[in-house]
Design an enzyme around this catalytic site. Structure first.
Site, mmCIF file in Angstrom:
data_model
loop_
_atom_site.group_PDB
_atom_site.id
_atom_site.type_symbol
_atom_site.label_atom_id
_atom_site.label_comp_id
_atom_site.label_asym_id
_atom_site.label_seq_id
_atom_site.Cartn_x
_atom_site.Cartn_y
_atom_site.Cartn_z
ATOM 1 N N ARG A 88 0.860 -1.179 0.000
ATOM 2 C CA ARG A 88 0.000 0.000 0.000
ATOM 3 C C ARG A 88 0.903 1.238 0.000
ATOM 4 N NH1 ARG A 88 -2.955 2.804 5.030
ATOM 5 N NH2 ARG A 88 -4.122 4.325 3.818
ATOM 6 N N GLU A 378 -9.128 -4.024 2.057
ATOM 7 C CA GLU A 378 -8.059 -3.392 1.267
ATOM 8 C C GLU A 378 -6.971 -4.400 0.905
ATOM 9 O OE1 GLU A 378 -8.440 -0.254 4.334
ATOM 10 O OE2 GLU A 378 -7.751 1.092 2.775
#
Ligand code: ADP
Length: 390
Positions: A88, A378
């Site tokens: 990320r 996510e």
């Protein structure tokens, strides 16, 4: 295929190992207090948390511990089983409109955006370089919080500030939580069975943002140049008149950084209520008749309703509102009050469904605008991107 999804912060590193394309979590864990002698490494082994406290002085040590832990705890037989790592990355600026395979040039480009995300991008890069060293032959992919919003029109992302600020320094709205908004909206499209639908995703966690998604594309979002813009959050103020910064700096003889820090860390639920940044404490405060807890909640609800109204107008209609993240998934009160506040759009809440947990529709059949709880994921989105680019 086994993929590691990584979220590296300045002193922490969270990870999940996923079996793809099944999207099954094999294990998850985190390293906290990196840089300290009493750091903590935590990993799930057969569903049980194993916690080890030891000195972990930098990210490289944390990553080595994690990678070796996977073998040591018999989660995988050898490191050859790891097929990819997805990272990320918070700020992709105007450079990264989608996820990319990481090369040295990509790392340089991410570092070139450090000014836009000084708290996040350097830590993300540290995570990347540590994994590259630990697993040199494994593909590494960067997945950006901003890239889902790369479809915003300049009307939506431009601030009405001197245009040179945009040209010279990249001052504009970027938006964040993109992987979450994408994951949740894709689920909503599957439920609606209409790929042209207009959807608003309310990602309400400690950080919180809204996203207007039209036919699968982000057309507007509430966070801006940084995650401070938008709706009030756990400790962030969301939008304020920027003049507040000078006023408080002058009144209290403080630097603008310190006042900005208060807008990030001492505002929102915490600032208004004076109780806590945790929505559970706010709800408890409301039940006990605490007016400031009530205000913290209601001010946020009003601002969220304001955004929903403006996105409804901007998109020229609305088919569904989705709630996700810690508060959106768990707090029936906030969902109920938000939907009540935007009732004029044609929402027929099913109060019984709204009291339940997990993925579900919370409006009654026939509701003009439908509402859903859709738990976000996510890590799965990051792992999907690695598989897509592999
Ligand atoms: P982040 O990932 O941004 O740190 P999360 O998505 O984990 O945040 O959300 C954290 C928030 O979720 C906290 O304010 C917490 O109070 C809230 N939350 C978690 N569980 C519940 C619950 N059962 N009821 C109400 N709020 C909850």
């Amino acid at each position: 295929m086994k993929i590691i999804a990584v979220n590296a912060g300045s002193s922490s590193l969270k990870f999940q190992l996923l079996e793809m394309p099944e999207e099954k979590v094999i294990t998850s864990g985190l390293v906290e207090r990196i840089g300290h002698h009493n750091a903590v490494f935590q990993i799930k082994v057969n569903g049980e948390k194993v916690t080890v406290e030891q000195p972990i002085l930098d990210h490289k040590v944390a990553v080595d511990l994690l990678v070796e832990g996977l073998v040591k705890y018999d989660i995988i037989k050898s490191l050859d089983e790891i097929n990819g790592v997805g990272h990320r990355v918070v700020q992709g600026g105007e450079i990264f409109k989608s996820s990319v395979v990481i090369t040295n040039k990509v790392i340089d480009d991410i570092e070139s955006l450090n000014d836009l995300a000084p708290l996040h991008n350097p830590a993300n890069v540290t995570g990347i370089t540590s994994f590259k060293k630990a697993l040199p032959n494994v593909i590494q992919v960067a997945v950006f919080d901003t890239s889902f919003h790369g479809t915003m029109d300049e009307l939506a992302y431009l601030y009405a500030t001197p245009y040179a600020w945009y040209e010279k320094y990249g001052v504009r709205k970027y938006g964040f939580h993109g992987t979450s908004h994408q994951y949740v909206s894709e689920k909503a499209y599957a439920k609606l069975g209409n790929k042209d639908a207009k959807v608003i995703v309310c990602h309400l966690g400690n950080g919180a943002s809204l996203c207007a998604v039209d036919a699968g594309k982000s057309v507007d979002t509430s966070m801006g140049l940084t995650p401070l813009e938008g709706i009030p959050m756990g400790t962030r103020s969301g939008n304020v008149d920027p003049s507040v910064i000078k006023l408080i700096a002058d009144q209290e003889n403080r630097s603008y950084e310190s006042v900005l820090n208060d807008l990030n860390k001492q505002s929102g639920y915490l600032g208004v209520s004076g109780i806590s940044n945790d929505s559970r404490d706010i709800v408890k405060g409301i039940e006990e008749g605490n007016h400031r807890a009530y205000l913290a909640h209601k001010v946020q609800v009003k601002r969220i309703a304001d955004y929903i109204g403006s996105y409804y107008v901007y998109m020229g209609g609305l088919d569904a509102i989705c709630f996700t993240a810690g508060i959106g998934e768990n707090s029936s009160l906030i969902r109920k009050d938000i939907l009540e506040a935007v009732k004029v759009l044609g929402i027929d809440l099913d109060e019984a469904e709204n009291e339940k947990r997990g993925e579900r529709e919370i409006t009654k059949p026939g509701s003009k605008v439908r509402a859903f709880i859709i738990p976000t994921n996510e890590e799965v989105m990051i792992a999907r991107e690695v598989v897509r680019l592999k």
